[in-house]
Design a protein around this motif. Structure first.
Motif, short mmCIF file in Angstrom:
data_model
loop_
_atom_site.label_atom_id
_atom_site.label_comp_id
_atom_site.label_asym_id
_atom_site.label_seq_id
_atom_site.Cartn_x
_atom_site.Cartn_y
_atom_site.Cartn_z
N GLU A 108 48.44 87.73 27.76
CA GLU A 108 48.54 86.49 28.50
C GLU A 108 48.74 86.91 29.96
O GLU A 108 49.69 87.63 30.26
CB GLU A 108 49.76 85.73 27.99
N THR A 109 47.86 86.50 30.86
CA THR A 109 47.93 87.00 32.24
C THR A 109 48.23 85.90 33.24
O THR A 109 47.93 84.73 33.02
CB THR A 109 46.60 87.68 32.65
N SER A 110 48.83 86.33 34.35
CA SER A 110 49.08 85.45 35.49
C SER A 110 49.06 86.33 36.74
O SER A 110 49.16 87.55 36.65
CB SER A 110 50.42 84.73 35.35
N ALA A 111 48.93 85.69 37.89
CA ALA A 111 48.86 86.45 39.14
C ALA A 111 49.65 85.76 40.24
O ALA A 111 49.68 84.53 40.33
CB ALA A 111 47.40 86.61 39.57
N LEU A 112 50.28 86.57 41.05
CA LEU A 112 50.92 86.11 42.28
C LEU A 112 50.23 86.84 43.42
O LEU A 112 50.34 88.06 43.53
CB LEU A 112 52.42 86.44 42.26
N CYS A 113 49.50 86.08 44.21
CA CYS A 113 48.70 86.66 45.29
C CYS A 113 48.94 85.92 46.59
O CYS A 113 49.44 84.79 46.60
CB CYS A 113 47.21 86.56 44.96
N GLY A 114 48.54 86.55 47.68
CA GLY A 114 48.52 85.92 48.99
C GLY A 114 49.73 85.09 49.33
O GLY A 114 50.84 85.61 49.44
N PRO A 115 49.55 83.77 49.48
CA PRO A 115 50.65 82.89 49.90
C PRO A 115 51.89 82.98 49.00
O PRO A 115 53.01 82.85 49.48
CB PRO A 115 50.04 81.49 49.84
#
Length: 188
Positions: free
Chosen positions: A39-46
């Motif tokens: 199960e994947t998630s991402a925290l990017c940029g802002p």
């Protein structure tokens, strides 16, 4: 692990520029982790645009608390940093500094977690030194760097908005990293 039995893999990285090459590289690796059953998630940029980490203060923004909680609940992590002037970006370094808030957890820092690492820079030297710095930081945070790390020279390799990669070898390596993180997390 989640109640469904799937491991959770968190992606951290990119830059403040939406759709950056480093963020796109992260999504290639995360797609492979998902295909491996994570199960994947991402925290990017802002989501990573946080105040400088201050260990002497307990005050945290909601974004900083969300990052720390996402890391706390992750079984595996993939970190991608653009290479700026031969090293990882301040944005990514500051996000990793916030992991200090996990120091008193039962599972402190990145203890026991697989960590896939990728450096993306306009040139091989900065891509490789960025990866090396990410490995050093991961060791300091007690994480287990995946056997394969990724160095991407964005002068030669391009990512498109649909997840395509102009170099099949680079795509294969990024996918291996995502798969290794998911498999290690499942076994560990």
């Amino acid at each position: 692990m989640t109640s469904s039995g799937a491991v959770k893999v968190l992606g951290i990285g990119g830059s403040l520029r939406d759709g950056s090459q480093s963020e796109r590289a992260l999504h290639v690796a995360l797609a492979a982790a998902a295909e491996a059953g994570a199960e994947t998630s991402a925290l990017c940029g802002p989501a990573l645009n946080l105040p400088f980490y201050d260990a002497s203060s307990i005050e945290r923004t909601s974004e900083a608390r969300a990052l720390v909680e996402a890391v706390r609940s992750a079984d595996g992590i993939i970190v991608v940093s653009p290479g700026y002037h031969g090293g990882l970006s301040g944005l990514v370094k500051n996000a990793l500094d916030h992991i200090e808030d996990l120091r008193t957890d039962e599972r402190p820092y990145l203890d026991g977690r697989a960590v896939g690492l990728i450096g993306v820079a306009y040139g091989w030297q900065a891509a490789v030194t960025t990866l090396e710095q990410l490995r050093t930081i991961t060791h300091a945070l007690r994480g287990w760097p995946s056997p394969l790390g990724g160095s991407v020279n964005s002068a030669e390799v391009k990512f498109d908005a649909e997840g395509g990669v102009s170099d099949q070898k680079v795509e294969r390596n990024l996918r291996i990293i995502g798969t290794q993180v998911a498999e290690f997390a499942r076994r560990h």
